[in-house]
Design a protein around this motif. Sequence first.
Motif, mmCIF file in Angstrom:
data_model
loop_
_atom_site.group_PDB
_atom_site.id
_atom_site.type_symbol
_atom_site.label_atom_id
_atom_site.label_comp_id
_atom_site.label_asym_id
_atom_site.label_seq_id
_atom_site.Cartn_x
_atom_site.Cartn_y
_atom_site.Cartn_z
ATOM 1 N N ASP A 99 76.585 -38.850 -55.870
ATOM 2 C CA ASP A 99 75.486 -37.914 -56.106
ATOM 3 C C ASP A 99 74.763 -38.260 -57.407
ATOM 4 O O ASP A 99 73.531 -38.208 -57.488
ATOM 5 C CB ASP A 99 76.013 -36.476 -56.187
ATOM 6 N N SER A 101 64.117 -27.567 -45.066
ATOM 7 C CA SER A 101 65.161 -27.242 -46.040
ATOM 8 C C SER A 101 64.744 -26.125 -46.987
ATOM 9 O O SER A 101 65.600 -25.473 -47.598
ATOM 10 C CB SER A 101 65.536 -28.500 -46.843
ATOM 11 N N SER A 102 63.434 -25.871 -47.122
ATOM 12 C CA SER A 102 62.964 -24.808 -48.007
ATOM 13 C C SER A 102 63.409 -23.432 -47.512
ATOM 14 O O SER A 102 63.521 -22.485 -48.302
ATOM 15 C CB SER A 102 61.437 -24.845 -48.129
ATOM 16 N N LYS A 124 66.600 -21.501 -49.071
ATOM 17 C CA LYS A 124 66.505 -20.601 -50.233
ATOM 18 C C LYS A 124 66.435 -19.147 -49.784
ATOM 19 O O LYS A 124 67.054 -18.268 -50.383
ATOM 20 C CB LYS A 124 65.276 -20.965 -51.063
ATOM 21 N N GLU A 163 69.213 -35.275 -44.027
ATOM 22 C CA GLU A 163 69.061 -33.856 -44.312
ATOM 23 C C GLU A 163 70.400 -33.216 -44.650
ATOM 24 O O GLU A 163 70.478 -32.318 -45.492
ATOM 25 C CB GLU A 163 68.421 -33.144 -43.116
ATOM 26 N N LYS A 203 71.108 -34.110 -48.176
ATOM 27 C CA LYS A 203 70.147 -33.416 -49.035
ATOM 28 C C LYS A 203 70.533 -31.962 -49.248
ATOM 29 O O LYS A 203 70.527 -31.458 -50.380
ATOM 30 C CB LYS A 203 68.743 -33.508 -48.413
ATOM 31 N N VAL A 204 70.871 -31.268 -48.155
ATOM 32 C CA VAL A 204 71.243 -29.856 -48.260
ATOM 33 C C VAL A 204 72.590 -29.703 -48.955
ATOM 34 O O VAL A 204 72.805 -28.765 -49.732
ATOM 35 C CB VAL A 204 71.269 -29.193 -46.868
ATOM 36 N N GLY A 239 71.842 -29.878 -52.440
ATOM 37 C CA GLY A 239 71.087 -28.701 -52.845
ATOM 38 C C GLY A 239 71.937 -27.457 -53.000
ATOM 39 O O GLY A 239 71.662 -26.612 -53.856
ATOM 40 N N LYS A 298 76.071 -23.586 -55.809
ATOM 41 C CA LYS A 298 75.660 -22.269 -55.314
ATOM 42 C C LYS A 298 76.856 -21.455 -54.802
ATOM 43 O O LYS A 298 76.674 -20.414 -54.184
ATOM 44 C CB LYS A 298 74.653 -22.431 -54.170
#
Length: 213
Positions: free
Chosen positions: A46, A139-140, A143, A162, A165-166, A169, A173
Amino acid sequence: MYSLLGEAILVLSVVSVLLASVSLAVSRMSFNHNVWLAGFFAEVLDLFYLPVKFFFFRLSDTRKLDKWMVSLKNIAHRNKFAKTRTRMIIAPHCMRFLDCPASSTKSGIQCVSCGKCVFTRLKEDAEKYGYKLYIVTGSSFVKHIIKDGKYEGALLIACDYELNKVMMGLKGKNIVTYGVPMLNDGCFNTEVEYSELLETLEMFDVNRKFYNR
């Protein structure tokens, strides 16, 4: 002083290249074998993702990098994901029927179970295994999903790029991710190997004992 600084930079560069190379080799091995320290090597990749991706872009296929990284992260996250209790499935809208009658909201496509695509079955299985299904167009939307409810785990369905990526992201969290790659890329008519998806749902079924394999 400048000489020492130059030597330090050189040593750091060499160590970084070696560490990234070893992590890359381990990620490749993880696609066919279980590996130790998967979480550590995933963090390394990463950190060096952009330069390593540039290397793959020039000499190979960037999709391989994402595929290997997702495999490595699945191994790293598997035990933690098994301990989660509140889970969601995040799936891409490109798997739905072209003339899908479902409406779209800030949380994604709202499946109406019309029976024309895989989401009718997936919606039923998601409820059966205790997941909330989200069908997103990008992917937005993730949120908004995070704000809608508190989830400990996210089962992701997407192409390898993807997925990776997620996963990056959602790191930090407090949501543990696990990815199921699709059979093909694209903006429509994409598919997932449903038997593999079902095996994943069964493996993490909270009603059965999870065995570390």
